[in-house]
Design an enzyme around this catalytic site. Structure first.
Site, PDB file in Angstrom:
ATOM      1  N   ASP A   1       0.838  -1.209   0.000  1.00  0.00           N
ATOM      2  CA  ASP A   1       0.000   0.000   0.000  1.00  0.00           C
ATOM      3  C   ASP A   1       0.869   1.254   0.000  1.00  0.00           C
ATOM      4  O   ASP A   1       1.969   1.259   0.560  1.00  0.00           O
ATOM      5  CB  ASP A   1      -0.904  -0.035   1.241  1.00  0.00           C
TER       6      ASP A   1
ATOM      7  N   ASN B   1     -10.578  -3.349  -6.159  1.00  0.00           N
ATOM      8  CA  ASN B   1      -9.821  -2.356  -6.940  1.00  0.00           C
ATOM      9  C   ASN B   1     -10.476  -1.985  -8.278  1.00  0.00           C
ATOM     10  O   ASN B   1     -10.105  -1.000  -8.907  1.00  0.00           O
ATOM     11  CB  ASN B   1      -8.379  -2.823  -7.184  1.00  0.00           C
TER      12      ASN B   1
HETATM   13  C1  FPP Z   1      -2.068   0.109  -3.330  1.00  0.00           C
HETATM   14  O1  FPP Z   1      -1.574   1.422  -3.268  1.00  0.00           O
HETATM   15  C2  FPP Z   1      -1.456  -0.583  -4.443  1.00  0.00           C
HETATM   16  C3  FPP Z   1      -2.140  -1.243  -5.403  1.00  0.00           C
HETATM   17  C4  FPP Z   1      -3.607  -1.337  -5.451  1.00  0.00           C
HETATM   18  C5  FPP Z   1      -1.434  -1.871  -6.529  1.00  0.00           C
HETATM   19  C6  FPP Z   1      -0.226  -2.620  -6.113  1.00  0.00           C
HETATM   20  C7  FPP Z   1       0.578  -2.959  -7.288  1.00  0.00           C
HETATM   21  C8  FPP Z   1       1.921  -2.888  -7.346  1.00  0.00           C
HETATM   22  C9  FPP Z   1       2.762  -2.510  -6.200  1.00  0.00           C
HETATM   23  C10 FPP Z   1       2.643  -3.290  -8.546  1.00  0.00           C
HETATM   24  C11 FPP Z   1       2.390  -4.743  -8.764  1.00  0.00           C
HETATM   25  C12 FPP Z   1       3.287  -5.313  -9.694  1.00  0.00           C
HETATM   26  C13 FPP Z   1       2.977  -6.386 -10.443  1.00  0.00           C
HETATM   27  C14 FPP Z   1       4.052  -7.037 -11.133  1.00  0.00           C
HETATM   28  C15 FPP Z   1       1.604  -6.907 -10.630  1.00  0.00           C
HETATM   29  P1  FPP Z   1      -2.591   2.616  -3.471  1.00  0.00           P
HETATM   30  O2  FPP Z   1      -2.702   2.913  -4.920  1.00  0.00           O
HETATM   31  O3  FPP Z   1      -3.898   2.302  -2.826  1.00  0.00           O
HETATM   32  O4  FPP Z   1      -1.851   3.771  -2.707  1.00  0.00           O
HETATM   33  P2  FPP Z   1      -2.520   4.946  -1.864  1.00  0.00           P
HETATM   34  O5  FPP Z   1      -3.272   4.287  -0.734  1.00  0.00           O
HETATM   35  O6  FPP Z   1      -1.358   5.753  -1.405  1.00  0.00           O
HETATM   36  O7  FPP Z   1      -3.425   5.697  -2.790  1.00  0.00           O
END
Ligand code: FPP
Length: 256
Positions: free
Chosen positions: A36, A84
């Site tokens: 996250d 998501n």
């Molecule tokens: C949450 O952070 C992250 C995700 C929903 C996506 C996670 C994906 C990756 C780290 C890359 C994955 C790589 C592969 C190879 C599939 P957020 O967007 O909710 O962050 P925030 O809470 O700060 O908005």
């Protein structure tokens, strides 16, 4: 915790030989991570959210290398949850492109390091190019006998449990299973993680203290680490420091 992790991490950054502080006899078998903070990492730099996901992909590579190096058997990463899909279309499209970007550049190293790619979650609703990239990576690495790099993609734990219950009910109806024989082990056999060891350690980055529908059954006795660090800032050293913190916990499994 942030400070403490940072302090411990610094030991590794500046004095690499201190890596031996990790007790090789109590490396967690299965580590699961809620990655996250990508969006906030980007926002802090005045960048679009997708820049955070791109950098998050680099953190995935770093943590995969570190986990495999210290002998973790399974690393499960929450890459896309069933919730998501509520995100803006543009962000979803970018996230769906990440697996092919990741595997195109990383599969040779995964093969070299004997790492096997697997996944949990409902793959069918994913775009074809995402499904193909994932299936190809699983296929290219299926002979590997080292760490399992397990991507939770379109995964939701409540859906997983619902499907397990439906399947159990069907098997009872077809007389393959007797209700009195349904034990915890039976339920585990019907979950998407049936082939994996119990989760020893669950990590969530970015300071949020929630489980967000991730591996609800499987984390019954896991140690939990909630770190303030944003996912793209997680390095090999920071990950090692989290493992060290796990090793300093005393796991009792309900006993004394
Ligand atoms: C949450 O952070 C992250 C995700 C929903 C996506 C996670 C994906 C990756 C780290 C890359 C994955 C790589 C592969 C190879 C599939 P957020 O967007 O909710 O962050 P925030 O809470 O700060 O908005």
């Amino acid at each position: 915790m942030f400070k403490r992790l940072n302090q411990v991490a610094k030991i590794f950054v500046h004095k690499k030989q201190d890596l031996i502080q990790l007790d090789v006899s109590s490396i967690p078998l299965h580590v699961a991570i809620i990655m996250d903070g990508n969006g906030r990492w980007a926002k802090n730099r005045g960048l679009p959210r997708i820049a955070g996901h791109k950098e998050g992909m680099n953190a995935v590579k770093k943590v995969t290398r570190a986990a495999s190096e210290i002998g973790i058997k399974v690393l499960t990463l929450y890459a896309f949850s069933t919730e998501n899909w509520k995100r803006p279309q543009e962000e979803i499209q970018f996230l769906m492109k990440l697996p092919s970007d990741f595997f195109d550049t990383f599969v040779p190293e995964l093969v070299e390091k004997n790492i096997r790619v697997m996944s949990i979650g409902e793959i069918d609703p994913l775009p074809l190019h995402t499904k193909e990239a994932l299936t190809r990576a699983c296929e290219q690495t299926k002979q590997n006998t080292g760490m399992v790099l397990n991507f939770a993609l379109n995964y939701g734990s409540q859906d997983e449990i619902c499907k397990a219950v439906q399947q159990i009910a069907q098997d009872v109806e077809q007389k393959k299973l007797h209700p009195k024989d349904i034990s915890r082990d039976t339920i585990e056999d019907y979950l998407m993680t049936h082939h994996l060891p119990d989760v020893d350690l669950l990590i969530r980055t970015s300071g949020e203290k929630r489980i967000s529908n991730f591996l609800l059954w499987q984390i019954a006795y896991s140690e939990l680490i909630f770190s303030e660090i944003l996912w793209p800032d997680v390095s090999e050293e920071i990950f090692m420091a989290m493992i060290l913190e796990y090793q300093n916990r005393h796991r009792r499994f309900g006993g004394l």
